[in-house]
Design a protein around this motif. Structure first.
Motif, PDB file in Angstrom:
ATOM      1  N   VAL A   1       0.910  -1.184  -0.007  1.00 20.53           N
ATOM      2  CA  VAL A   1      -0.026  -0.155   0.031  1.00 20.53           C
ATOM      3  C   VAL A   1       1.068   1.398   0.096  1.00 20.53           C
ATOM      4  N   PRO A   2       0.852   2.393  -0.966  1.00 22.79           N
ATOM      5  CA  PRO A   2       1.676   3.371  -0.965  1.00 22.79           C
ATOM      6  C   PRO A   2       1.090   4.069   0.336  1.00 22.79           C
ATOM      7  N   SER A   3       2.355   4.912   1.021  1.00 24.88           N
ATOM      8  CA  SER A   3       2.254   5.581   2.101  1.00 24.88           C
ATOM      9  C   SER A   3       2.734   6.978   2.021  1.00 24.88           C
ATOM     10  N   LEU A   4       2.279   7.867   2.688  1.00 27.11           N
ATOM     11  CA  LEU A   4       2.482   9.212   2.466  1.00 27.11           C
ATOM     12  C   LEU A   4       2.670   9.896   4.023  1.00 27.11           C
ATOM     13  N   MET A   5       3.997  10.076   4.294  1.00 27.39           N
ATOM     14  CA  MET A   5       4.257  10.729   5.575  1.00 27.39           C
ATOM     15  C   MET A   5       3.946  12.392   5.511  1.00 27.39           C
ATOM     16  N   TRP A   6       2.885  12.555   6.132  1.00 26.01           N
ATOM     17  CA  TRP A   6       2.256  13.859   5.932  1.00 26.01           C
ATOM     18  C   TRP A   6       2.450  14.980   7.009  1.00 26.01           C
ATOM     19  N   ALA A   7       2.800  16.096   6.818  1.00 28.30           N
ATOM     20  CA  ALA A   7       2.761  17.244   7.534  1.00 28.30           C
ATOM     21  C   ALA A   7       3.393  16.880   9.131  1.00 28.30           C
ATOM     22  N   GLN A   8       4.457  16.208   9.206  1.00 24.20           N
ATOM     23  CA  GLN A   8       5.014  15.886  10.226  1.00 24.20           C
ATOM     24  C   GLN A   8       6.101  16.853  10.735  1.00 24.20           C
ATOM     25  N   GLY A   9       6.142  17.107  12.053  1.00 22.62           N
ATOM     26  CA  GLY A   9       7.337  17.788  12.771  1.00 22.62           C
ATOM     27  C   GLY A   9       8.308  16.370  13.246  1.00 22.62           C
ATOM     28  N   VAL A  10       9.477  16.425  12.854  1.00 20.28           N
ATOM     29  CA  VAL A  10      10.215  15.226  13.226  1.00 20.28           C
ATOM     30  C   VAL A  10      11.301  15.550  14.391  1.00 20.28           C
ATOM     31  N   GLY A  11      11.458  14.961  15.382  1.00 14.91           N
ATOM     32  CA  GLY A  11      12.311  15.097  16.457  1.00 14.91           C
ATOM     33  C   GLY A  11      11.975  15.747  17.817  1.00 14.91           C
ATOM     34  N   PRO A  12      12.744  15.819  18.662  1.00 14.05           N
ATOM     35  CA  PRO A  12      14.261  15.134  18.569  1.00 14.05           C
ATOM     36  C   PRO A  12      14.171  13.905  18.424  1.00 14.05           C
TER      37      PRO A  12
END
Length: 410
Positions: free
Chosen positions: A117-128
Motif C-alpha cells: 500500500v503506498p504511504s504518505l508521511m504527511w505534515a509531520q514535525g520530526v524530532g528530537p
C-alpha cells in the motif's frame, strides 16, 4: 478507479488534542474534495466517530488494522509531531501490536509497505530523535514512503542527517491554512479576558510557580478574568489530559474570576480563543490560531516547534518565554502582553504562510489522484515479516487467554 479511493489515516487521533483533531478535520476534508473515503486508526474510535463522523477503529487492534489495511489504497501517517523522543521510543513496541509508545506509529507504516500500500508521511514535525534505535526506525519508515511532507526545515535537516533521501516537501503546519476570521473584540464595559492554553511540562521543574506569580503581579483581579482553554482534553482522569493540571493551577488563584472552556469539537477552539483579549499559549496550534485571529499572545516555548512558529511571524523576544526562564523574565513578559500596544502578527504575513501551508493539501490530493489501478499492489516478501510476527504474538496472547479461562472453569 471505478470506486472511490480508500485512504487509511493514522496519528494522535481520538485523544482529544485540539491541534491534532484540527489536522484530522482538514486532512479528511481535503480527502473528501479529492473524492476519497477516509478511515482512521484512533486511540478512541468512539470519539473519532462522534466528532468527525468518520469510520474509525482502535489503533492497536491488530486483526482489524490488518483487515482495513488490506482494503486501503493509500496509507497516510500524520500530521503532527509523532516521531520524537520526549516520550518512550523503544524497539520492543514494534514487535507487539498491543504496546503503545512512540514506535507504535511505525507499525502500520511497516504493514502498509509489506502489503504494497503506498504511504504518505504527511505534515509531520520530526524530532528530537535521541539514540540510534529511534533514528534507525524513523529512517526505515520514511525511506519506505511514497511521498513525504514535513512542517519545517529542522525536520528536513534531521531526516537528511539520519539518511532519508528522495523528495521531501517542506511547508508550514496545515493549521496555518485553516480559514479564520480575525477577532474583533469590542471595548465593552467588562473585565478583560486573559485566555490561558497551558499544559503540564515536567522537564523544567518549578516553572508553574513562576507562571502563577507572574499572573498575580501583573494581572489585576478586578480587571481580568482568567479563561482556561485546555487543548488536550481527553477524559479528566487520563494522564494525558490538561484539565486536572489547569484546575489545579486555577485553585491557586482564588482571587480571580475563572472561566473553564470545554472544546467538544476542535473547531470550537477558534471562537473560544477569539473571545479573549489576550492569550498565553503553550500549545503549537493555539499559538498559530492566535496569530491568525490577530490577538496579542505570549508564547510559552517549551519546545523548539513553538519557537519556529514565533520566528515565522516575527514575535518579539519580550513575548517569548521558555519554561526555564526566571521569575523576572516571566513577569516582564506578562507585563508586555498586557500592555496597551502589544505586538500582533501581521495579517498579510499570516495569510502568506497559510498559502504556503496548502502545499500539504497539494501533495495529499496528488497522492490520491495518482493511485494505481486495483491489482497493482504487490506483497513484499523480502525483509522482516512484520505481519507474521504480529500474527504470532496475537495468536499466542489469544491462546494464553483461552487457557486462563479454561483453568478458571476447571
Amino acid at each position: 478507479m471505478s470506486r472511490k479511493p480508500r485512504v487509511l489515516v493514522h496519528g494522535w487521533y481520538g485523544a482529544g488534542n485540539v491541534g491534532d483533531e484540527l489536522l484530522l478535520r482538514m486532512l479528511s476534508g481535503w480527502c473528501g474534495e479529492a473524492q476519497a473515503e477516509v478511515s482512521v486508526l484512533s486511540v478512541n474510535p468512539e470519539h473519532t466517530r462522534a466528532v468527525h463522523g468518520l469510520d474509525a477503529l482502535y489503533a492497536n487492534d491488530f486483526p482489524a488494522v490488518a483487515r482495513l489495511m488490506s482494503q486501503a489504497d493509500l496509507f497516510v501517517l500524520g500530521g503532527g509531531g509523532l516521531f520524537q523522543t520526549h516520550y518512550a521510543f523503544t524497539l520492543p513496541t514494534l514487535y507487539s501490536y498491543e504496546m503503545g509508545d512512540v514506535a507504535s506509529y511505525a507499525r502500520p507504516a511497516l504493514m502498509a509497505r509489506q502489503m504494497g500500500v503506498p504511504s504518505l508521511m504527511w505534515a509531520q514535525g520530526v524530532g528530537p530523535l535521541d539514540g540510534d534505535e529511534a533514528r534507525d526506525v524513523v529512517r526505515d519508515v520514511y525511506a519506505g514512503a511514497s511521498r513525504v511532507t514535513v512542517r519545517d526545515d529542522v525536520s528536513l535537516e534531521l531526516l537528511r542527517q539520519i539518511g532519508v533521501e528522495g523528495e521531501i516537501v517542506v511547508a508550514p503546519d496545515p493549521v496555518w491554512a485553516l480559514p479564520v476570521d480575525r477577532a474583533k473584540n469590542s471595548a465593552e464595559s467588562r473585565k478583560r479576558r486573559l485566555g490561558l492554553v497551558i499544559r503540564p511540562w515536567e522537564i523544567d521543574a518549578g516553572w508553574e510557580q513562576h507562571f502563577l506569580e507572574a499572573i498575580r503581579s501583573e494581572a489585576d483581579p478586578s480587571a481580568y478574568s482568567l479563561v482556561w482553554i485546555p487543548f488536550q482534553a481527553g477524559r479528566e482522569n487520563e494522564s494525558s489530559s490538561d484539565v486536572p493540571f489547569t484546575r489545579s493551577l486555577a485553585s491557586q488563584l482564588q482571587e480571580y474570576e475563572h472561566v473553564f472552556v470545554d472544546l467538544a469539537d476542535p473547531e470550537q477552539a477558534v471562537p473560544a480563543l477569539g473571545e479573549c483579549d489576550r492569550l498565553l499559549c503553550m500549545r503549537l496550534h493555539a499559538q498559530i490560531l492566535a496569530f491568525k485571529l490577530g490577538i496579542p499572545v505570549l508564547c510559552v516555548e517549551y519546545d523548539p516547534k513553538m519557537s519556529r512558529a514565533s520566528e515565522l511571524v516575527g514575535v518579539p523576544d519580550a513575548l517569548r518565554v521558555n519554561t526555564s526562564a526566571t521569575l523576572e523574565r516571566w513577569q516582564s513578559s506578562f507585563a508586555e502582553l498586557l500592555s496597551e500596544h502589544c505586538f500582533v502578527a501581521d495579517a498579510r504575513l499570516v495569510n502568506a504562510i497559510g498559502e504556503k501551508a496548502l502545499q500539504h493539501r497539494a501533495v495529499l490530493v496528488g497522492a490520491i489522484e495518482h493511485l494505481q489501478e486495483d491489482g497493482a499492489r504487490a506483497w513484499r516478501g523480502s525483509g522482516f515479516d512484520w505481519l507474521g510476527t504480529w500474527s504470532a504474538a496475537w495468536l499466542h496472547r489469544q491462546i494464553g487467554e483461552r487457557d486462563g479461562r479454561l483453568a478458571v472453569l476447571e
